[in-house]
Design a protein around this motif. Structure first.
Motif, PDB file in Angstrom:
ATOM      1  N   LYS A  92      -5.023 -18.211  -9.514  1.00 23.09           N
ATOM      2  CA  LYS A  92      -4.909 -19.602  -9.078  1.00 23.09           C
ATOM      3  C   LYS A  92      -6.073 -20.457  -9.556  1.00 23.09           C
ATOM      4  O   LYS A  92      -5.915 -21.667  -9.763  1.00 23.09           O
ATOM      5  N   ARG A  93      -7.246 -19.868  -9.754  1.00 18.80           N
ATOM      6  CA  ARG A  93      -8.413 -20.627 -10.198  1.00 18.80           C
ATOM      7  C   ARG A  93      -8.375 -20.931 -11.693  1.00 18.80           C
ATOM      8  O   ARG A  93      -9.227 -21.685 -12.179  1.00 18.80           O
ATOM      9  N   TYR A  94      -7.467 -20.314 -12.417  1.00 24.72           N
ATOM     10  CA  TYR A  94      -7.456 -20.437 -13.873  1.00 24.72           C
ATOM     11  C   TYR A  94      -6.157 -21.036 -14.388  1.00 24.72           C
ATOM     12  O   TYR A  94      -5.797 -20.821 -15.547  1.00 24.72           O
ATOM     13  N   ASP A 136       3.687 -19.853  -4.470  1.00 21.59           N
ATOM     14  CA  ASP A 136       3.063 -19.119  -3.375  1.00 21.59           C
ATOM     15  C   ASP A 136       2.412 -17.830  -3.884  1.00 21.59           C
ATOM     16  O   ASP A 136       1.304 -17.478  -3.458  1.00 21.59           O
ATOM     17  N   ILE A 137       3.071 -17.127  -4.814  1.00 23.99           N
ATOM     18  CA  ILE A 137       2.503 -15.887  -5.351  1.00 23.99           C
ATOM     19  C   ILE A 137       1.238 -16.180  -6.152  1.00 23.99           C
ATOM     20  O   ILE A 137       0.228 -15.466  -6.042  1.00 23.99           O
ATOM     21  N   LEU A 138       1.271 -17.237  -6.948  1.00 23.24           N
ATOM     22  CA  LEU A 138       0.092 -17.566  -7.752  1.00 23.24           C
ATOM     23  C   LEU A 138      -1.072 -18.029  -6.882  1.00 23.24           C
ATOM     24  O   LEU A 138      -2.235 -17.758  -7.201  1.00 23.24           O
ATOM     25  N   LYS A 139      -0.794 -18.728  -5.790  1.00 22.90           N
ATOM     26  CA  LYS A 139      -1.870 -19.178  -4.904  1.00 22.90           C
ATOM     27  C   LYS A 139      -2.581 -18.024  -4.220  1.00 22.90           C
ATOM     28  O   LYS A 139      -3.762 -18.128  -3.884  1.00 22.90           O
ATOM     29  N   ARG A 140      -1.862 -16.928  -3.989  1.00 23.61           N
ATOM     30  CA  ARG A 140      -2.452 -15.776  -3.325  1.00 23.61           C
ATOM     31  C   ARG A 140      -3.050 -14.764  -4.302  1.00 23.61           C
ATOM     32  O   ARG A 140      -3.487 -13.699  -3.893  1.00 23.61           O
ATOM     33  N   SER A 141      -3.065 -15.105  -5.588  1.00 22.40           N
ATOM     34  CA  SER A 141      -3.607 -14.198  -6.599  1.00 22.40           C
ATOM     35  C   SER A 141      -4.903 -14.760  -7.172  1.00 22.40           C
ATOM     36  O   SER A 141      -5.289 -15.905  -6.902  1.00 22.40           O
ATOM     37  N   ALA A 183      -3.331 -15.098 -18.188  1.00 20.05           N
ATOM     38  CA  ALA A 183      -1.896 -15.176 -18.444  1.00 20.05           C
ATOM     39  C   ALA A 183      -1.277 -13.785 -18.487  1.00 20.05           C
ATOM     40  O   ALA A 183      -0.161 -13.571 -17.989  1.00 20.05           O
ATOM     41  N   SER A 184      -1.993 -12.824 -19.054  1.00 15.76           N
ATOM     42  CA  SER A 184      -1.486 -11.455 -19.098  1.00 15.76           C
ATOM     43  C   SER A 184      -1.396 -10.855 -17.697  1.00 15.76           C
ATOM     44  O   SER A 184      -0.410 -10.168 -17.365  1.00 15.76           O
ATOM     45  N   GLN A 185      -2.394 -11.113 -16.858  1.00  8.90           N
ATOM     46  CA  GLN A 185      -2.340 -10.602 -15.485  1.00  8.90           C
ATOM     47  C   GLN A 185      -1.231 -11.281 -14.690  1.00  8.90           C
ATOM     48  O   GLN A 185      -0.552 -10.631 -13.890  1.00  8.90           O
ATOM     49  N   ALA A 186      -1.024 -12.577 -14.902  1.00 10.50           N
ATOM     50  CA  ALA A 186       0.064 -13.272 -14.209  1.00 10.50           C
ATOM     51  C   ALA A 186       1.427 -12.745 -14.660  1.00 10.50           C
ATOM     52  O   ALA A 186       2.363 -12.636 -13.852  1.00 10.50           O
ATOM     53  N   TYR A 187       1.533 -12.408 -15.939  1.00  9.35           N
ATOM     54  CA  TYR A 187       2.794 -11.843 -16.440  1.00  9.35           C
ATOM     55  C   TYR A 187       3.117 -10.536 -15.715  1.00  9.35           C
ATOM     56  O   TYR A 187       4.261 -10.321 -15.279  1.00  9.35           O
TER      57      TYR A 187
END
Length: 375
Positions: free
Chosen positions: A317-319, A309-314, A342-346
């Motif tokens: 999600k497109r990458y 859910d967090i990744l879908k709202r960030s 990946a760095s931003q998701a971290y």
């Protein structure tokens, strides 16, 4: 007169009446159309008269500006050439390190200097930028308002355009250049050619299938381009962390071949230098071993659902290439299309309190594998 002749006569009268009824509105519309055409012609003539008046005013301003130009030593490059055609020179600003001694202002010389409003008022609107640069030059060369001369001066370099677009930006990469088109590295720079283009990809290919066949190095970024209407196939752009990795993959694809969905693809190294990795991201790669892959341990079904859910709202999600579980190690692996995502998701997941009990880290990139039987 018999009955038949009377009938024919009545028909002719009715025809004449109907024709007359139709011709009157038609003639009126034609008359209105002619009036409209004349009015538009008058408007066009008025526009031409205003244009001629503006041209006369410009020539008068040009005459005044020429006298100002003569007073400043005959600086040229401000105005149009003979015949009213604008020069096609490109205006570029360069900096020289020549130093100048401090000089006091002669009152006689200062009295001959035109004011900025006088110079700008003599400019044609289209030449505002050129006139402004020339104004700055003339004012800085004659007046020293702060009591000292500048150690760096700006010069106008006129470069004739040959009619072709060259995607090249001369000079070193700098933060002050907002129009960076092509990176030109220093002569002794390393890791310059890090980009590989993969062609002849089938139309139904996915980014995950392409990255599954990439080897010999860590991928910095990957892009899948839909070029079917242009070339008849898809194209992938793979940027490696190091130039040696890109060369090794290119040699492997040329000798052993790389197959995607049963189709052998072509690859080549892009002969345009690749932009360097930003400083902050390069530090993460060197010290944190940052890759395009994240690994999270101690993941429960609730945490997995929250993670998705967090990744879908960030923006990430497109990458996302894939999200898979490794049952042997009890980890959840997330692969992205680039190290930056990946760095931003971290950072995004590390700040979330729900993942406090999980161990989040960067994992090895499967594209760094060496194929079996490779030398």
């Amino acid at each position: 007169m018999d009955e038949f002749s009377a009938h024919i006569l009545r028909q002719r009268v009715e025809a004449l009446e109907s024709a007359t009824a139709l011709s009157i509105p038609a003639a009126q519309r034609l008359f209105e159309h002619r009036i409209t055409t004349l009015e538009r012609g008058m408007e066009n003539l008025q526009v031409q008269v205003r244009s001629l008046q503006n041209r006369i005013e410009f020539l008068e301003r040009k005459k005044i500006a020429s006298s100002i130009e003569d007073a400043h030593g005959g600086q040229s490059g401000w105005w149009t050439r003979e015949g009213g055609e604008w020069p096609r020179e490109g205006l570029t600003s360069t900096v020289s390190n020549s130093s100048h001694e401090d000089k006091e202002i002669d009152p006689a010389q200062a009295s001959n200097i035109a004011s900025p409003m006088t110079l700008l008022g003599a400019l044609e609107p289209l030449s505002y930028t050129q006139g402004l640069n020339a104004l700055c030059q003339s004012m800085s060369s004659a007046v020293n308002t702060n009591g000292y001369s500048r150690s760096k001066k700006q010069e106008l370099i006129h470069e004739v355009w040959d009619g072709n677009i060259h995607w090249k930006k001369h000079g070193m990469l700098s933060d002050g250049d907002p129009f960076r088109i092509r990176y030109v590295p220093p002569p002794k720079a390393g890791d310059v050619f890090r980009t590989v283009k993969i062609e002849d990809l089938p139309a139904n290919v996915t980014m995950s299938q392409v990255l599954g066949q990439v080897c010999y190095g860590n991928v910095y970024s990957a892009h899948l381009l839909n070029t079917v209407r242009i070339t008849g196939y898809h194209t992938a752009i793979i940027v490696f962390l190091f130039q040696k990795e890109a060369i090794d993959f290119f040699k492997h694809a040329k000798s052993a071949g790389v197959y995607v969905n049963g189709v052998r693809v072509r690859s080549r190294i892009i002969n345009t230098p690749t932009y360097p990795i930003p400083h902050d991201l390069r530090e993460r790669i060197l010290h944190w071993k940052c890759t395009r892959c994240l690994s999270m341990s101690n993941v429960t079904p609730e945490i997995r659902a929250c993670l998705q859910d967090i990744l879908k709202r960030s923006i990430c999600k497109r990458y996302i290439e894939c999200l898979q579980e490794c049952s042997e190690r009890g980890e959840l692996v997330i692969r992205f299309h680039s190290v930056k995502m990946a760095s931003q998701a971290y950072d995004l997941l590390a700040r979330a309190p729900i993942f406090k009990g999980c161990h989040l880290r960067f994992s090895a990139d499967p594209c760094s594998r060496i194929p079996k039987g490779a030398k």
